[in-house]
Design an enzyme around this catalytic site. Structure first.
Site, PDB file in Angstrom:
ATOM      1  N   GLU A   4       0.712   3.914   1.859  1.00 16.17           N
ATOM      2  CA  GLU A   4       1.142   4.373   3.190  1.00 16.17           C
ATOM      3  C   GLU A   4       2.401   3.652   3.628  1.00 16.17           C
ATOM      4  O   GLU A   4       3.336   4.257   4.156  1.00 16.17           O
ATOM      5  CB  GLU A   4       0.042   4.088   4.232  1.00 16.17           C
ATOM      6  CG  GLU A   4      -1.273   4.796   3.983  1.00 16.17           C
ATOM      7  CD  GLU A   4      -2.261   3.984   3.174  1.00 16.17           C
ATOM      8  OE1 GLU A   4      -1.851   3.351   2.180  1.00 16.17           O
ATOM      9  OE2 GLU A   4      -3.454   3.999   3.513  1.00 16.17           O
ATOM     10  N   CYS A   9       0.830  -1.211   0.000  1.00 14.24           N
ATOM     11  CA  CYS A   9       0.000   0.000   0.000  1.00 14.24           C
ATOM     12  C   CYS A   9       0.863   1.259   0.000  1.00 14.24           C
ATOM     13  O   CYS A   9       2.012   1.250   0.450  1.00 14.24           O
ATOM     14  CB  CYS A   9      -0.878   0.038   1.242  1.00 14.24           C
ATOM     15  SG  CYS A   9      -2.170  -1.199   1.292  1.00 14.24           S
TER      16      CYS A   9
HETATM   17  N1  THU Z   1      -4.474   0.475  -0.918  1.00 14.04           N
HETATM   18  C1  THU Z   1      -3.582   1.422  -0.491  1.00 14.04           C
HETATM   19  O1  THU Z   1      -2.530   1.638  -1.113  1.00 14.04           O
HETATM   20  N2  THU Z   1      -3.877   2.111   0.630  1.00 14.04           N
HETATM   21  C2  THU Z   1      -5.054   2.033   1.298  1.00 14.04           C
HETATM   22  O2  THU Z   1      -5.248   2.738   2.276  1.00 14.04           O
HETATM   23  C3  THU Z   1      -6.111   1.117   0.833  1.00 14.04           C
HETATM   24  C4  THU Z   1      -5.692   0.149  -0.203  1.00 14.04           C
HETATM   25  C5  THU Z   1      -4.203  -0.230  -2.177  1.00 14.04           C
HETATM   26  C6  THU Z   1      -3.854  -1.678  -2.102  1.00 14.04           C
HETATM   27  C7  THU Z   1      -4.220  -2.144  -3.503  1.00 14.04           C
HETATM   28  O3  THU Z   1      -3.155  -1.846  -4.394  1.00 14.04           O
HETATM   29  C8  THU Z   1      -5.403  -1.260  -3.890  1.00 14.04           C
HETATM   30  O4  THU Z   1      -5.335  -0.142  -3.020  1.00 14.04           O
HETATM   31  C9  THU Z   1      -6.758  -1.935  -3.767  1.00 14.04           C
HETATM   32  O5  THU Z   1      -6.919  -2.526  -2.526  1.00 14.04           O
END
Ligand code: THU
Length: 133
Positions: free
Chosen positions: A55, A53
């Site tokens: 973050e 993700c």
């Molecule tokens: N994702 C993030 O990068 N941060 C979040 O807070 C929620 C989810 C990403 C993970 C994945 O690549 C996509 O969003 C869908 O879940």
């Protein structure tokens, strides 16, 4: 007052996200106490769970640069409500963020929800739980 510059940086880095599978780009911007901003975007993988993700990318970039003292984090995605960080990211944040650190979650409509680390992940498992005193 929300840190609009930090939110804007999260929005900009979102454009670098690698999301061929979900097509759901996310951007994050993390400010250190010394004023440096680390940016992160989500990076996906054909083996889906390996995805990282936005973050966590921002936090890992900062920590691998020797940074440990953070002041604010912004996260942006194209969501109806300001994007809620996932559970894994909340746990990683709680490892490095003090309970009063402010997190801004936002969306492309410009809605902003601000909360503290403690509000985002109350009763979190942490280092002190590993040893019984
Ligand atoms: N994702 C993030 O990068 N941060 C979040 O807070 C929620 C989810 C990403 C993970 C994945 O690549 C996509 O969003 C869908 O879940």
């Amino acid at each position: 007052m929300p840190n609009k510059e930090l939110i804007e940086r999260a929005k900009q880095i979102r454009e670098k996200a690698y999301t061929p599978y979900s097509k759901f780009p996310v951007g994050a911007a993390l400010k250190t106490k010394s004023g440096v901003i680390y940016e992160g975007c989500n990076i996906e993988n054909a083996a889906y769970p390996v995805t990282c993700c936005a973050e966590r990318v921002a936090i890992f970039k900062a920590v691998s640069d020797g940074e440990r003292d953070f002041s604010e984090l912004a996260v942006v995605a194209d969501t109806t409500r300001p994007v809620p960080p996932c559970g894994s990211c909340r746990q990683v944040m709680s490892e490095f963020f003090p309970s009063d650190l402010t997190i801004y979650t936002s969306n492309l409509s410009g809605e902003i929800k601000s909360m503290t680390m403690e509000e985002l992940l109350p009763f979190s498992f942490n280092q002190s739980d590993l040893t019984k005193d």
